[in-house]
Design a protein around this motif. Structure first.
Motif, PDB file in Angstrom:
ATOM      1  N   GLY A  59      -0.589   9.355   6.314  1.00 49.66           N
ATOM      2  CA  GLY A  59       0.574   8.674   5.771  1.00 49.66           C
ATOM      3  C   GLY A  59       1.845   9.257   6.342  1.00 49.66           C
ATOM      4  O   GLY A  59       1.950  10.477   6.521  1.00 49.66           O
ATOM      5  N   TYR A 115       6.254   9.030   6.244  1.00 47.75           N
ATOM      6  CA  TYR A 115       7.479   8.506   5.643  1.00 47.75           C
ATOM      7  C   TYR A 115       8.679   9.058   6.410  1.00 47.75           C
ATOM      8  O   TYR A 115       8.861  10.276   6.519  1.00 47.75           O
ATOM      9  N   SER A 122       4.479   4.374   6.566  1.00 47.38           N
ATOM     10  CA  SER A 122       3.335   3.814   7.272  1.00 47.38           C
ATOM     11  C   SER A 122       2.064   4.504   6.810  1.00 47.38           C
ATOM     12  O   SER A 122       2.097   5.662   6.365  1.00 47.38           O
ATOM     13  N   LEU A 123       0.938   3.803   6.957  1.00 49.07           N
ATOM     14  CA  LEU A 123      -0.355   4.349   6.575  1.00 49.07           C
ATOM     15  C   LEU A 123      -1.374   3.978   7.647  1.00 49.07           C
ATOM     16  O   LEU A 123      -1.413   2.836   8.104  1.00 49.07           O
ATOM     17  N   ASN A 142      -3.366   1.101  12.258  1.00 41.79           N
ATOM     18  CA  ASN A 142      -2.143   1.160  11.472  1.00 41.79           C
ATOM     19  C   ASN A 142      -2.210   0.071  10.407  1.00 41.79           C
ATOM     20  O   ASN A 142      -2.068  -1.123  10.704  1.00 41.79           O
ATOM     21  N   THR A 186      -0.190  -0.605   8.077  1.00 40.77           N
ATOM     22  CA  THR A 186       1.097  -1.194   7.724  1.00 40.77           C
ATOM     23  C   THR A 186       1.411  -2.423   8.572  1.00 40.77           C
ATOM     24  O   THR A 186       1.855  -3.451   8.065  1.00 40.77           O
ATOM     25  N   LYS A 189      -0.927  -3.698  10.790  1.00 41.64           N
ATOM     26  CA  LYS A 189      -2.207  -4.326  11.141  1.00 41.64           C
ATOM     27  C   LYS A 189      -2.480  -4.270  12.643  1.00 41.64           C
ATOM     28  O   LYS A 189      -2.872  -5.262  13.267  1.00 41.64           O
ATOM     29  N   TRP A 240       1.034   5.542  16.614  1.00 40.11           N
ATOM     30  CA  TRP A 240       1.385   4.593  15.540  1.00 40.11           C
ATOM     31  C   TRP A 240       1.696   3.215  16.089  1.00 40.11           C
ATOM     32  O   TRP A 240       2.292   2.393  15.434  1.00 40.11           O
TER      33      TRP A 240
END
Length: 222
Positions: free
Chosen positions: A40, A42, A50-51, A75, A77, A79, A221
């Motif tokens: 995760g 931030y 994001s995750l 990712n 968030t 996809k 990411w």
């Protein structure tokens, strides 16, 4: 009552001495394994989170001074999926990052490859049983300021679990579980650098002193 207090103090000091004096173990010179990870992120400055789900196939060879990290990054968030292969060559002082088998970035790295041992400044938190194997749990703060909590098998010093929290303004929290860790390198070809990588521009980059941060720093990411 006084004797009870003295006895309690002696017990506490004995336990404290055992924890503080316990020396960390060293893992095998060569090993492979799979790290199942949740990451995760931030970014405080832009207020974006994001995750990601990450599977990392690790090949570690201290004999050759090389590390291979083959990652599948999803990712959640945005996809998106990416394949990232990171190869560290410590003798040459170069890190290669190959994305989706067609794009490569090279970084110049300095320093010696870590030995695969528990860092001297790691605090031993205890020995526990996790549904079978017995593990030793440690906590350490890395040179970059990240707080790392990890466990290794008590007998062979294989990696078992780990969590990592970095400092802001970009905060990363990573939780990992290692599977199928075995001694030796079954497929040396994972260390082979693609030809097109040798034509990429080499940049400078900070290199971590721990396997935990090294795996973490290679996340994509995209």
């Amino acid at each position: 009552m006084t004797r009870q207090i003295i006895f309690l103090i002696i017990c506490v000091l004995t336990v404290l001495h055992h924890v503080l004096s316990r020396r960390g173990c060293c893992g095998p010179q060569q090993w492979t394994g799979v790290a199942i990870q949740k990451l995760g992120r931030y970014d405080h400055d832009v207020d974006v989170a994001s995750l990601a789900d990450v599977t990392t196939h690790v090949a570690y060879s201290y004999d050759d001074r090389k590390v291979s990290l083959q990652q599948e990054v999803y990712n959640m968030t945005v996809k998106s999926k990416n394949k990232v292969h990171v190869i560290y060559e410590f003798k040459e002082g170069i890190e290669y990052i190959i994305t989706n088998d067609n794009y490569c970035i090279s970084y110049s790295i300095g320093g010696e490859m870590w030995s695969g041992c528990v860092p001297d400044n790691a605090i031993h938190l205890g020995t526990y049983n996790i549904s079978g194997p017995t593990v030793d749990i440690y906590r350490v703060v890395s040179p970059s300021g990240a707080t790392i909590r990890f466990s290794v098998s008590s007998q062979l010093c294989y990696p078992a679990t780990e969590s990592l929290l970095t400092q802001g303004p970009v905060y990363d929290l990573k939780v990992s579980v290692y599977e199928n860790v075995t001694k030796g390198i079954s497929d040396p070809s994972v260390f082979k650098v693609p030809v097109f990588c040798h034509h990429s521009q080499i940049k400078k980059k900070y290199i971590s002193s721990t396997i935990t941060e090294l795996i973490h720093s290679s996340f994509s990411w995209g």
